[in-house]
Write a protein that holds these residues in place. Structure first.
Motif, PDB file in Angstrom:
ATOM      1  N   PRO A   1      65.699  -6.587   7.592  1.00 52.04           N
ATOM      2  CA  PRO A   1      65.630  -5.181   8.033  1.00 52.04           C
ATOM      3  C   PRO A   1      65.125  -4.260   6.924  1.00 52.04           C
ATOM      4  N   GLY A   2      64.127  -3.448   7.240  1.00 55.01           N
ATOM      5  CA  GLY A   2      63.587  -2.489   6.290  1.00 55.01           C
ATOM      6  C   GLY A   2      62.693  -3.085   5.225  1.00 55.01           C
ATOM      7  N   MET A   3      62.535  -4.406   5.230  1.00 51.02           N
ATOM      8  CA  MET A   3      61.721  -5.067   4.190  1.00 51.02           C
ATOM      9  C   MET A   3      60.416  -5.612   4.742  1.00 51.02           C
ATOM     10  N   GLY A   4      60.244  -5.584   6.021  1.00 48.28           N
ATOM     11  CA  GLY A   4      59.036  -6.134   6.612  1.00 48.28           C
ATOM     12  C   GLY A   4      58.985  -7.645   6.453  1.00 48.28           C
TER      13      GLY A   4
ATOM     14  N   PRO B   1      54.767   4.943   6.751  1.00 52.88           N
ATOM     15  CA  PRO B   1      55.750   5.957   6.348  1.00 52.88           C
ATOM     16  C   PRO B   1      56.877   6.185   7.346  1.00 52.88           C
ATOM     17  N   ASP B   2      56.683   5.795   8.593  1.00 51.25           N
ATOM     18  CA  ASP B   2      57.689   6.038   9.618  1.00 51.25           C
ATOM     19  C   ASP B   2      58.462   4.752   9.908  1.00 51.25           C
ATOM     20  N   ILE B   3      59.775   4.780   9.685  1.00 46.06           N
ATOM     21  CA  ILE B   3      60.599   3.605   9.980  1.00 46.06           C
ATOM     22  C   ILE B   3      60.839   3.500  11.484  1.00 46.06           C
ATOM     23  N   HIS B   4      61.125   4.640  12.105  1.00 44.42           N
ATOM     24  CA  HIS B   4      61.354   4.698  13.547  1.00 44.42           C
ATOM     25  C   HIS B   4      60.496   5.811  14.146  1.00 44.42           C
ATOM     26  N   ILE B   5      60.006   5.572  15.350  1.00 45.28           N
ATOM     27  CA  ILE B   5      59.307   6.598  16.123  1.00 45.28           C
ATOM     28  C   ILE B   5      59.880   6.551  17.532  1.00 45.28           C
ATOM     29  N   THR B   6      60.230   7.735  18.052  1.00 42.05           N
ATOM     30  CA  THR B   6      60.754   7.809  19.424  1.00 42.05           C
ATOM     31  C   THR B   6      59.802   8.658  20.258  1.00 42.05           C
ATOM     32  N   VAL B   7      59.390   8.107  21.392  1.00 42.59           N
ATOM     33  CA  VAL B   7      58.505   8.839  22.309  1.00 42.59           C
ATOM     34  C   VAL B   7      59.024   8.680  23.725  1.00 42.59           C
ATOM     35  N   SER B   8      58.622   9.588  24.580  1.00 44.77           N
ATOM     36  CA  SER B   8      58.939   9.478  26.000  1.00 44.77           C
ATOM     37  C   SER B   8      57.865   8.672  26.698  1.00 44.77           C
TER      38      SER B   8
ATOM     39  N   PHE C   1      53.548  -3.687  12.955  1.00 47.85           N
ATOM     40  CA  PHE C   1      53.248  -3.952  11.553  1.00 47.85           C
ATOM     41  C   PHE C   1      51.761  -3.750  11.283  1.00 47.85           C
ATOM     42  N   CYS C   2      51.481  -3.003  10.252  1.00 49.53           N
ATOM     43  CA  CYS C   2      50.126  -2.885   9.730  1.00 49.53           C
ATOM     44  C   CYS C   2      49.970  -3.887   8.592  1.00 49.53           C
ATOM     45  N   ALA C   3      48.791  -4.468   8.458  1.00 48.32           N
ATOM     46  CA  ALA C   3      48.559  -5.445   7.393  1.00 48.32           C
ATOM     47  C   ALA C   3      47.151  -5.268   6.838  1.00 48.32           C
TER      48      ALA C   3
ATOM     49  N   TYR D   1      43.575 -15.261   0.594  1.00 45.46           N
ATOM     50  CA  TYR D   1      44.362 -16.189   1.412  1.00 45.46           C
ATOM     51  C   TYR D   1      45.476 -15.548   2.195  1.00 45.46           C
ATOM     52  N   ILE D   2      46.011 -14.432   1.747  1.00 43.82           N
ATOM     53  CA  ILE D   2      47.204 -13.908   2.385  1.00 43.82           C
ATOM     54  C   ILE D   2      47.116 -12.409   2.609  1.00 43.82           C
ATOM     55  N   PRO D   3      47.348 -11.938   3.849  1.00 43.28           N
ATOM     56  CA  PRO D   3      47.415 -10.499   4.084  1.00 43.28           C
ATOM     57  C   PRO D   3      48.742  -9.941   3.588  1.00 43.28           C
ATOM     58  N   THR D   4      48.734  -8.662   3.267  1.00 38.84           N
ATOM     59  CA  THR D   4      49.951  -7.957   2.871  1.00 38.84           C
ATOM     60  C   THR D   4      50.418  -7.112   4.039  1.00 38.84           C
ATOM     61  N   PHE D   5      51.687  -7.230   4.384  1.00 42.50           N
ATOM     62  CA  PHE D   5      52.241  -6.512   5.526  1.00 42.50           C
ATOM     63  C   PHE D   5      52.990  -5.270   5.073  1.00 42.50           C
ATOM     64  N   GLY D   6      52.926  -4.226   5.903  1.00 39.48           N
ATOM     65  CA  GLY D   6      53.793  -3.077   5.725  1.00 39.48           C
ATOM     66  C   GLY D   6      55.198  -3.410   6.185  1.00 39.48           C
ATOM     67  N   ARG D   7      56.107  -2.463   5.998  1.00 38.48           N
ATOM     68  CA  ARG D   7      57.499  -2.712   6.333  1.00 38.48           C
ATOM     69  C   ARG D   7      57.801  -2.553   7.817  1.00 38.48           C
ATOM     70  N   GLY D   8      56.846  -2.072   8.578  1.00 40.30           N
ATOM     71  CA  GLY D   8      57.022  -1.993  10.024  1.00 40.30           C
ATOM     72  C   GLY D   8      57.509  -0.629  10.490  1.00 40.30           C
ATOM     73  N   THR D   9      57.142  -0.297  11.730  1.00 38.01           N
ATOM     74  CA  THR D   9      57.630   0.901  12.413  1.00 38.01           C
ATOM     75  C   THR D   9      58.219   0.472  13.743  1.00 38.01           C
ATOM     76  N   SER D  10      59.454   0.875  13.974  1.00 33.15           N
ATOM     77  CA  SER D  10      60.130   0.541  15.223  1.00 33.15           C
ATOM     78  C   SER D  10      59.857   1.635  16.244  1.00 33.15           C
ATOM     79  N   LEU D  11      59.279   1.261  17.373  1.00 32.33           N
ATOM     80  CA  LEU D  11      58.961   2.217  18.431  1.00 32.33           C
ATOM     81  C   LEU D  11      60.033   2.164  19.513  1.00 32.33           C
ATOM     82  N   ILE D  12      60.617   3.321  19.770  1.00 28.71           N
ATOM     83  CA  ILE D  12      61.612   3.463  20.838  1.00 28.71           C
ATOM     84  C   ILE D  12      60.986   4.316  21.932  1.00 28.71           C
TER      85      ILE D  12
END
Lengths: 114, 113
Positions: free
Chosen positions: A39-42, B7-14, B90-92, B99-110
């Motif tokens: 969690p939070g680390m990707g 930059p956004d850990i969570h995003i909430t949309v309708s 996830f953006c990468a 050889y290896i892509p770097t991943f961002g930490r992810g954004t959770s969409l609600i």
């Protein structure tokens, strides 16, 4: 097509136990890799392989071993499990791993170390 | 070495609203850029990728992303969100020969009904 298959899907270990997470792909991909997701680390890269007999370390290799005896299989071994290794583990593969290829992911193994 | 910031850990949309998920990268040359989606309990699936050419890239499930070199960004957009879009995104970034892509930490969409 099966794609990338990971087993088991869930596993609970006691501290100090060892185990192997299995990963197999049927796409004849040269490049295979293991990630852990917290969690939070990707996604963080543990180990990767660019072909049979060739492996290398990623960002967080400590406590894990890998080998690549065939193109299809890339098992991840936990030598002596620790609670810090509680995580979701993903195996991924691609054709060349040259940085621009699409990665195919397995469905993950959820590991808990007590 | 390349890096990715979401930059956004969570995003909430309708449901039915538009969506934009932000991604900024750090890399000297033209990067290879990706967006992956992870549905609950599943592995990651590629939504779209950019290598070169047209800076507006179309992907699956009605998503698109625009590469802006001046802003070092690769934001993901969708004009009308569906409840089934609730997932982790996830953006990468990759570079040739690494050889290896770097991943961002992810954004959770609600997605709210």
């Amino acid at each position: 097509n099966a794609g990338v298959t990971q087993t088991p899907k869930f596993q609970v270990l006691k501290t100090g136990q060892s185990m192997t997470l299995q990963c197999a792909q049927d796409m004849n991909h040269e490049y295979m890799s293991w990630y852990r997701q917290d969690p939070g680390m990707g996604l963080r890269l543990i180990h990767y392989s660019v072909g049979a007999g060739i492996t290398d370390q990623g960002e967080v290799p400590n406590g894990y071993n890998v080998s690549r005896s065939t193109t299809e299989d890339f098992p991840l071994r936990l030598l002596s499990a620790a609670p810090s290794q509680t995580s979701v583990y993903f195996c991924a593969s691609s054709t060349t791993g040259q940085g621009y290829e699409k990665l195919f992911f397995g469905s993950g193994t959820q590991l808990s170390v007590l | 070495a390349q890096s990715v910031t979401q930059p956004d850990i969570h995003i909430t949309v309708s449901e039915g609203a538009s969506l934009e998920l932000r991604c900024n990268y750090s890399y000297g040359a033209t990067p290879y850029l990706f967006w992956y989606v992870q549905s609950p309990g599943q592995g990651l699936q590629l939504l779209l990728k950019y290598f070169s050419g047209d800076t507006l890239v179309q992907g699956i499930k009605g998503f698109e992303a625009e590469f802006k070199r001046s802003q070092s960004s690769f934001n993901l957009r969708k004009p009308s969100v569906h409840w089934s879009d609730a997932a982790e995104y996830f953006c990468a970034v990759g570079e040739g020969g690494s050889y290896i892509p770097t991943f961002g930490r992810g954004t959770s969409l609600i997605v709210h009904p």
